[in-house]
Design an enzyme around this catalytic site. Structure first.
Site, PDB file in Angstrom:
ATOM      1  N   TYR A 168     -19.981   7.104  35.610  1.00  0.00           N
ATOM      2  CA  TYR A 168     -20.662   8.235  36.254  1.00  0.00           C
ATOM      3  C   TYR A 168     -20.446   8.185  37.773  1.00  0.00           C
ATOM      4  O   TYR A 168     -19.996   9.163  38.373  1.00  0.00           O
ATOM      5  CB  TYR A 168     -22.143   8.144  35.917  1.00  0.00           C
ATOM      6  CG  TYR A 168     -23.013   9.276  36.412  1.00  0.00           C
ATOM      7  CD1 TYR A 168     -22.956  10.535  35.821  1.00  0.00           C
ATOM      8  CD2 TYR A 168     -23.922   9.071  37.441  1.00  0.00           C
ATOM      9  CE1 TYR A 168     -23.789  11.558  36.256  1.00  0.00           C
ATOM     10  CE2 TYR A 168     -24.758  10.098  37.884  1.00  0.00           C
ATOM     11  CZ  TYR A 168     -24.694  11.337  37.281  1.00  0.00           C
ATOM     12  OH  TYR A 168     -25.516  12.357  37.709  1.00  0.00           O
ATOM     13  N   LYS A 182     -18.025  10.769  39.653  1.00  0.00           N
ATOM     14  CA  LYS A 182     -18.559  11.734  40.625  1.00  0.00           C
ATOM     15  C   LYS A 182     -17.924  11.530  42.005  1.00  0.00           C
ATOM     16  O   LYS A 182     -17.732  12.489  42.759  1.00  0.00           O
ATOM     17  CB  LYS A 182     -20.082  11.577  40.723  1.00  0.00           C
ATOM     18  CG  LYS A 182     -20.836  12.047  39.483  1.00  0.00           C
ATOM     19  CD  LYS A 182     -20.932  13.562  39.419  1.00  0.00           C
ATOM     20  CE  LYS A 182     -21.857  14.023  38.303  1.00  0.00           C
ATOM     21  NZ  LYS A 182     -22.017  15.477  38.249  1.00  0.00           N
TER      22      LYS A 182
HETATM   23  P1  NAD Z   1     -28.293  17.596  31.656  1.00  0.00           P
HETATM   24  O1  NAD Z   1     -27.729  16.479  30.827  1.00  0.00           O
HETATM   25  O2  NAD Z   1     -29.561  18.214  31.221  1.00  0.00           O
HETATM   26  O3  NAD Z   1     -27.229  18.767  31.825  1.00  0.00           O
HETATM   27  C1  NAD Z   1     -25.842  18.572  31.772  1.00  0.00           C
HETATM   28  C2  NAD Z   1     -25.254  19.726  30.980  1.00  0.00           C
HETATM   29  O4  NAD Z   1     -23.827  19.599  30.958  1.00  0.00           O
HETATM   30  C3  NAD Z   1     -25.714  19.741  29.518  1.00  0.00           C
HETATM   31  O5  NAD Z   1     -26.102  21.030  29.164  1.00  0.00           O
HETATM   32  C4  NAD Z   1     -24.482  19.296  28.752  1.00  0.00           C
HETATM   33  O6  NAD Z   1     -24.450  19.775  27.429  1.00  0.00           O
HETATM   34  C5  NAD Z   1     -23.381  19.862  29.626  1.00  0.00           C
HETATM   35  N1  NAD Z   1     -22.091  19.203  29.454  1.00  0.00           N
HETATM   36  C6  NAD Z   1     -21.832  17.878  29.401  1.00  0.00           C
HETATM   37  N2  NAD Z   1     -20.525  17.668  29.231  1.00  0.00           N
HETATM   38  C7  NAD Z   1     -19.925  18.892  29.168  1.00  0.00           C
HETATM   39  C8  NAD Z   1     -18.590  19.329  28.992  1.00  0.00           C
HETATM   40  N3  NAD Z   1     -17.582  18.462  28.838  1.00  0.00           N
HETATM   41  N4  NAD Z   1     -18.340  20.673  28.990  1.00  0.00           N
HETATM   42  C9  NAD Z   1     -19.352  21.563  29.121  1.00  0.00           C
HETATM   43  N5  NAD Z   1     -20.649  21.203  29.284  1.00  0.00           N
HETATM   44  C10 NAD Z   1     -20.915  19.881  29.308  1.00  0.00           C
HETATM   45  O7  NAD Z   1     -28.417  17.024  33.141  1.00  0.00           O
HETATM   46  P2  NAD Z   1     -29.012  17.687  34.451  1.00  0.00           P
HETATM   47  O8  NAD Z   1     -30.091  16.816  34.932  1.00  0.00           O
HETATM   48  O9  NAD Z   1     -29.279  19.124  34.247  1.00  0.00           O
HETATM   49  O10 NAD Z   1     -27.788  17.517  35.461  1.00  0.00           O
HETATM   50  C11 NAD Z   1     -26.920  18.589  35.796  1.00  0.00           C
HETATM   51  C12 NAD Z   1     -25.922  18.121  36.848  1.00  0.00           C
HETATM   52  O11 NAD Z   1     -26.607  17.672  38.013  1.00  0.00           O
HETATM   53  C13 NAD Z   1     -25.042  16.963  36.392  1.00  0.00           C
HETATM   54  O12 NAD Z   1     -23.738  17.163  36.866  1.00  0.00           O
HETATM   55  C14 NAD Z   1     -25.646  15.769  37.056  1.00  0.00           C
HETATM   56  O13 NAD Z   1     -24.694  14.760  37.303  1.00  0.00           O
HETATM   57  C15 NAD Z   1     -26.186  16.367  38.345  1.00  0.00           C
HETATM   58  N6  NAD Z   1     -27.310  15.577  38.857  1.00  0.00           N
HETATM   59  C16 NAD Z   1     -28.549  15.657  38.279  1.00  0.00           C
HETATM   60  C17 NAD Z   1     -29.584  14.881  38.764  1.00  0.00           C
HETATM   61  C18 NAD Z   1     -30.973  14.943  38.193  1.00  0.00           C
HETATM   62  O14 NAD Z   1     -31.841  14.177  38.618  1.00  0.00           O
HETATM   63  N7  NAD Z   1     -31.281  15.832  37.267  1.00  0.00           N
HETATM   64  C19 NAD Z   1     -29.349  13.983  39.828  1.00  0.00           C
HETATM   65  C20 NAD Z   1     -28.072  13.912  40.354  1.00  0.00           C
HETATM   66  C21 NAD Z   1     -27.063  14.718  39.878  1.00  0.00           C
END
Ligand code: NAD
Ligand code: UDP
Length: 331
Positions: A150, A154
């Site tokens: 991850y 990223k």
């Molecule tokens: P989440 O797991 O709820 O959402 C991720 C989404 O991406 C899911 O709907 C999943 O089905 C989809 N996905 C995964 N692989 C895929 C692919 N190959 N093709 C299409 N869709 C795909 O997580 P989240 O918390 O909503 O995070 C969303 C983004 O924000 C991510 O990129 C994550 O790295 C980033 N982020 C989130 C946080 C947090 O605290 N929530 C912190 C840092 C970064």
């Protein structure tokens, strides 16, 4: 609805996930058309079910590690599992979605001359030696550890964004998101807020990893979405990276106690081994976001947790609760 003349057709990858679903909602409310692309790896149709009747909303099942040919004006690239439990389940796929996914979305942005925003992460700082973390800190990531798929994925995506910007003049925006929580986190998500809330509501022990002295800074989802939209709409010379998160820092033990208090739960707190490479401290320096975007979080942890608990309470009262009770989830 009053017509919005600057309405755009906007792609949200990972749009059926936790953050993505809130973002889709927010963009529709602003008058845009939204194309939500998701392979439902961790996201759920239920997260966007309430949007399906809106003719400006389209849901497409697609894995962004494969190319995508659609006509859009802006791209928010959120697709990637975000919880350590989920991104470590299939680490090779995690690197693929971060890197191949970024290449595919950047290629699409290049063809369409579309502005593109990357959901990067505080994990690019690894287990930071500098505190709080500002954007010029280059991080302390273990490149061969279990979190590397991850963190390094990223980091590589950020590299690709800046190379497309320098090489092809693409308009890019890179947000480094810190721990965000709120309604629509998956009850089996494995992240600390959803784990503690579900455990407390089901009367199960709250699992603190290590001694609970490690810190995180928790941002409520509505605040985060506001930050993402402001960054996307900022002048083109603002590329980021920009930290988006709440600078109020809490220990994990403090969080466990607060969740117990707010749920009125009698669950005990139990201690479990600390996962490898678990960052000891994490807190964003948000000077850039304040100065360049006029953004800062508004929701105190207590208030955000109350809303999150109310949402999980409703969820668990339904069929999800029965299923989790049977599965012994979050125990
Ligand atoms: P989440 O797991 O709820 O959402 C991720 C989404 O991406 C899911 O709907 C999943 O089905 C989809 N996905 C995964 N692989 C895929 C692919 N190959 N093709 C299409 N869709 C795909 O997580 P989240 O918390 O909503 O995070 C969303 C983004 O924000 C991510 O990129 C994550 O790295 C980033 N982020 C989130 C946080 C947090 O605290 N929530 C912190 C840092 C970064
Ligand atoms: N954590 C915990 N109990 C849990 C889940 C997580 O004590 O049930 C800890 C985890 O070890 C980490 C912090 O809470 O120190 C935040 O974990 P999370 O998975 O939410 O996100 P991270 O910031 O580690 O990516």
């Amino acid at each position: 609805m009053v017509p919005v003349y600057s309405a755009r057709r906007i792609l949200v990858t990972g749009g059926a996930g936790f953050l993505g679903s809130h973002l889709c909602e927010r963009l529709l409310a602003a008058g845009h058309e939204v194309l939500c692309v998701d392979n439902f790896y961790t996201g759920r149709r239920a997260n966007v079910a309430h949007l399906l009747d809106d003719p400006r909303f389209e849901l497409m099942r697609h894995d962004i590690t494969f190319p995508l040919y659609v006509e859009v004006d802006q791209i928010y690239n959120l697709a990637c599992p975000a919880s350590p439990v989920h991104y470590q389940f299939d680490p090779v796929q995690t690197t693929k979605v971060s890197v191949h996914g970024a290449i595919n979305m950047l290629g699409l942005a290049k063809r369409r001359k579309a502005r593109i925003l990357q959901a990067s992460t505080s994990e690019v700082y690894g287990d930071p030696e500098v505190h709080p973390q500002s954007e010029d800190y280059r991080g302390n990531v273990n490149p061969i550890g279990p979190r590397a798929c991850y963190d390094e994925g990223k980091r590589c995506a950020e590299t690709l964004f800046f190379d497309y910007h320098r090489q092809h003049g693409l308009e890019i925006k890179v947000a480094r998101i810190f721990n965000t929580y709120g309604p629509r986190m998956h009850p089996n998500d494995g992240r600390v807020v959803s784990n503690f809330v579900v455990q407390a509501l089901l009367g199960r022990p709250l699992t603190v990893y290590g001694d609970g002295s490690q810190t995180r800074s928790f941002c409520y989802v509505d605040d985060l979405i506001e930050g993402l939209v402001r960054l996307m709409e900022s002048p083109s010379d603002i590329t980021g990276p920009i930290n988006l998160g709440n600078p109020q820092e809490f220990t994990i033990l403090e969080l466990a106690e607060l969740v117990r208090e707010l749920t009125g739960s009698r669950s005990e707190i139990v201690f479990r081994p600390l996962p490898q490479d678990d960052p000891v401290r994490r807190c964003p320096d948000i000077t850039r976001a304040r100065t360049l975007l006029g953004w800062e979080p508004r929701t105190p942890l207590r208030e955000g947790l109350e809303r999150t608990i109310a949402w999980f309470d409703r969820l668990l009262a339904g069929r999800e609760g029965e299923r989790l009770a049977k599965e012994g989830m979050a125990s």
